[in-house]
Design an enzyme around this catalytic site. Structure first.
Site, PDB file in Angstrom:
ATOM      1  N   ASN A   1       0.861  -1.178   0.000  1.00  0.00           N
ATOM      2  CA  ASN A   1       0.000   0.000   0.000  1.00  0.00           C
ATOM      3  C   ASN A   1       0.898   1.230   0.000  1.00  0.00           C
ATOM      4  O   ASN A   1       1.513   1.555   1.016  1.00  0.00           O
ATOM      5  CB  ASN A   1      -0.915  -0.031   1.236  1.00  0.00           C
ATOM      6  CG  ASN A   1      -1.802   1.194   1.317  1.00  0.00           C
ATOM      7  OD1 ASN A   1      -1.824   2.016   0.397  1.00  0.00           O
ATOM      8  ND2 ASN A   1      -2.538   1.314   2.419  1.00  0.00           N
ATOM      9  N   TRP A   2       0.960   1.886  -1.158  1.00  0.00           N
ATOM     10  CA  TRP A   2       1.859   3.037  -1.292  1.00  0.00           C
ATOM     11  C   TRP A   2       1.214   4.336  -0.801  1.00  0.00           C
ATOM     12  O   TRP A   2       1.832   5.403  -0.885  1.00  0.00           O
ATOM     13  CB  TRP A   2       2.340   3.160  -2.746  1.00  0.00           C
ATOM     14  CG  TRP A   2       3.245   2.032  -3.160  1.00  0.00           C
ATOM     15  CD1 TRP A   2       3.877   1.164  -2.310  1.00  0.00           C
ATOM     16  CD2 TRP A   2       3.615   1.644  -4.486  1.00  0.00           C
ATOM     17  NE1 TRP A   2       4.630   0.256  -3.046  1.00  0.00           N
ATOM     18  CE2 TRP A   2       4.484   0.531  -4.379  1.00  0.00           C
ATOM     19  CE3 TRP A   2       3.325   2.116  -5.762  1.00  0.00           C
ATOM     20  CZ2 TRP A   2       5.038  -0.106  -5.492  1.00  0.00           C
ATOM     21  CZ3 TRP A   2       3.863   1.490  -6.878  1.00  0.00           C
ATOM     22  CH2 TRP A   2       4.711   0.391  -6.739  1.00  0.00           C
ATOM     23  N   LYS A   3      -0.035   4.246  -0.359  1.00  0.00           N
ATOM     24  CA  LYS A   3      -0.738   5.394   0.226  1.00  0.00           C
ATOM     25  C   LYS A   3      -0.572   6.634  -0.665  1.00  0.00           C
ATOM     26  O   LYS A   3      -0.550   6.517  -1.885  1.00  0.00           O
ATOM     27  CB  LYS A   3      -0.245   5.622   1.666  1.00  0.00           C
ATOM     28  CG  LYS A   3      -0.331   4.331   2.492  1.00  0.00           C
ATOM     29  CD  LYS A   3      -0.151   4.519   3.971  1.00  0.00           C
ATOM     30  CE  LYS A   3      -0.274   3.159   4.660  1.00  0.00           C
ATOM     31  NZ  LYS A   3      -0.258   3.236   6.106  1.00  0.00           N
TER      32      LYS A   3
ATOM     33  N   HIS B   1      -9.739   1.305   4.430  1.00  0.00           N
ATOM     34  CA  HIS B   1      -8.491   1.438   5.185  1.00  0.00           C
ATOM     35  C   HIS B   1      -8.705   2.382   6.372  1.00  0.00           C
ATOM     36  O   HIS B   1      -9.463   3.354   6.276  1.00  0.00           O
ATOM     37  CB  HIS B   1      -7.372   1.966   4.275  1.00  0.00           C
ATOM     38  CG  HIS B   1      -6.030   1.873   4.913  1.00  0.00           C
ATOM     39  ND1 HIS B   1      -5.579   2.801   5.824  1.00  0.00           N
ATOM     40  CD2 HIS B   1      -5.057   0.937   4.817  1.00  0.00           C
ATOM     41  CE1 HIS B   1      -4.370   2.449   6.244  1.00  0.00           C
ATOM     42  NE2 HIS B   1      -4.032   1.317   5.656  1.00  0.00           N
TER      43      HIS B   1
ATOM     44  N   GLU C   1      -5.591  -4.782  10.621  1.00  0.00           N
ATOM     45  CA  GLU C   1      -4.570  -3.754  10.862  1.00  0.00           C
ATOM     46  C   GLU C   1      -4.893  -3.039  12.172  1.00  0.00           C
ATOM     47  O   GLU C   1      -5.747  -2.147  12.191  1.00  0.00           O
ATOM     48  CB  GLU C   1      -4.552  -2.735   9.708  1.00  0.00           C
ATOM     49  CG  GLU C   1      -4.179  -3.338   8.373  1.00  0.00           C
ATOM     50  CD  GLU C   1      -3.580  -2.300   7.426  1.00  0.00           C
ATOM     51  OE1 GLU C   1      -2.447  -2.519   6.980  1.00  0.00           O
ATOM     52  OE2 GLU C   1      -4.212  -1.278   7.142  1.00  0.00           O
TER      53      GLU C   1
ATOM     54  N   GLY D   1       2.417   2.363  10.923  1.00  0.00           N
ATOM     55  CA  GLY D   1       3.388   3.460  10.863  1.00  0.00           C
ATOM     56  C   GLY D   1       4.166   3.677  12.153  1.00  0.00           C
ATOM     57  O   GLY D   1       4.924   4.636  12.265  1.00  0.00           O
TER      58      GLY D   1
ATOM     59  N   SER E   1       3.371  -2.015  10.348  1.00  0.00           N
ATOM     60  CA  SER E   1       4.815  -1.975  10.620  1.00  0.00           C
ATOM     61  C   SER E   1       5.550  -3.286  10.328  1.00  0.00           C
ATOM     62  O   SER E   1       6.495  -3.643  11.032  1.00  0.00           O
ATOM     63  CB  SER E   1       5.069  -1.533  12.065  1.00  0.00           C
ATOM     64  OG  SER E   1       4.639  -0.196  12.238  1.00  0.00           O
TER      65      SER E   1
ATOM     66  N   GLY F   1       5.000   1.289   4.800  1.00  0.00           N
ATOM     67  CA  GLY F   1       6.343   1.873   4.693  1.00  0.00           C
ATOM     68  C   GLY F   1       7.380   0.986   4.011  1.00  0.00           C
ATOM     69  O   GLY F   1       8.109   1.449   3.120  1.00  0.00           O
TER      70      GLY F   1
HETATM   71  P1  13P Z   1       2.918   0.429   7.740  1.00  0.00           P
HETATM   72  O1  13P Z   1       3.445  -0.874   7.192  1.00  0.00           O
HETATM   73  O2  13P Z   1       3.665   1.631   7.241  1.00  0.00           O
HETATM   74  O3  13P Z   1       2.729   0.385   9.207  1.00  0.00           O
HETATM   75  O4  13P Z   1       1.431   0.602   7.103  1.00  0.00           O
HETATM   76  C1  13P Z   1       0.526  -0.429   7.227  1.00  0.00           C
HETATM   77  C2  13P Z   1      -0.677  -0.097   6.429  1.00  0.00           C
HETATM   78  O5  13P Z   1      -1.442   0.788   6.780  1.00  0.00           O
HETATM   79  C3  13P Z   1      -0.896  -0.847   5.205  1.00  0.00           C
HETATM   80  O6  13P Z   1      -2.169  -0.628   4.704  1.00  0.00           O
END
Ligand code: 13P
Length: 257
Positions: A12-14, A98, A171, A177, A218, A240
């Protein structure tokens, strides 16, 4: 019991990369994953990058996913995008609900339910439905209830065509994060709750055949090992650590053995 399901690892590159950076990363992903034959690997770039990323990963096993979707097919819904449009852009997967959308766009599980229903009705994308408790819910021992309730709201009354799949992404919001994933045993416990709820909602056969359950929060190449051999953990949703092709490849390689 051994977990025999095909594993899935989703990036997920957000909203973290420009179009140029996204396409560069997609090209690196293509070269890393070419020849990677097992499991499912998905990247979810921002909407404006979808078509270009689709071209960049063509010919590799990496699949394309959207980060969100609207529940109507066409119409006067400024700023929204439908499941059919995502499929036209080359997507095979889409993230639904999400926690960042729940927080900043005020998406709730009524909306998530409508989104999921429309994705399944259009039958072109595999939805990745996100659930997870926040820190306050965790501290007050409400996690199990929260997960069950979110699943009931998102999935209650949904029916499946025979081969349709839904991915449930657990999640825990507080782990996203943060740099620290939860203990694998705790993820596994939460996934067991998910499994039991799916059994209640759909019966054991549909729960076993039409769902995969993944963990997100994470994950990195440093902690992935703890998540690779769990009975109820079929994959990972990575934020990330998916922004670096080598790092994401290490995570996928460890998970998909
Ligand atoms: P991180 O891996 O950066 O904690 O993000 C998780 C996430 O929200 C994936 O959708």
């Amino acid at each position: 019991m051994e977990n025999k399901k095909e594993k899935i690892v989703i990036a997920n590159w957000k909203m973290k990369l420009s179009l140029k950076e996204t396409v560069e990363l997609a090209k690196k992903m293509k070269s890393k994953f070419t020849g990677f034959k097992k499991g499912t690997v998905v990247v979810c770039p921002n909407f404006v990058s979808l078509a270009e990323v689709g071209k960049a990963i063509k010919g590799s096993p990496v699949k394309l996913g959207g980060q969100s979707v609207f529940w109507e097919e066409l119409g006067a819904y400024t700023g929204e995008i439908s499941a059919n449009m995502l499929a036209e852009a080359g997507c095979e997967y889409v993230i639904v609900g999400h926690s960042e959308r729940r927080e900043y766009m005020l998406e709730n599980y009524e909306m998530i339910h409508k989104k999921l229903k429309s994705v399944l009705n259009m039958d072109k994308l595999t939805p990745i439905v996100c659930i997870g408790e926040n820190m306050n819910e965790r501290k007050t021992d409400r996690r199990d209830f929260v997960l069950t309730h979110q699943l009931q709201q998102a999935l209650g009354g949904i029916s499946f065509l025979k081969n349709q799949e839904v991915i449930i992404a657990y999640e825990p919001i507080w782990a996203i994060g943060s740099g620290v994933a939860i203990e694998p045993a705790e993820a596994e416990y939460a996934h067991k709750i998910v499994k039991l709820t799916l059994n209640d909602l759909f019966g054991p056969q549909v729960a076993a055949n039409n769902f995969r359950i993944v963990y997100g929060g994470s994950i990195s190449s440093k902690n992935v090992k703890g998540f690779t051999d769990l009975e109820n953990t079929d994959g990972l949703l990575v934020g990330g650590a998916s922004l670096d092709a080598e790092e994401f490849y290490k995570v996928a390689k460890a998970m998909i053995k």
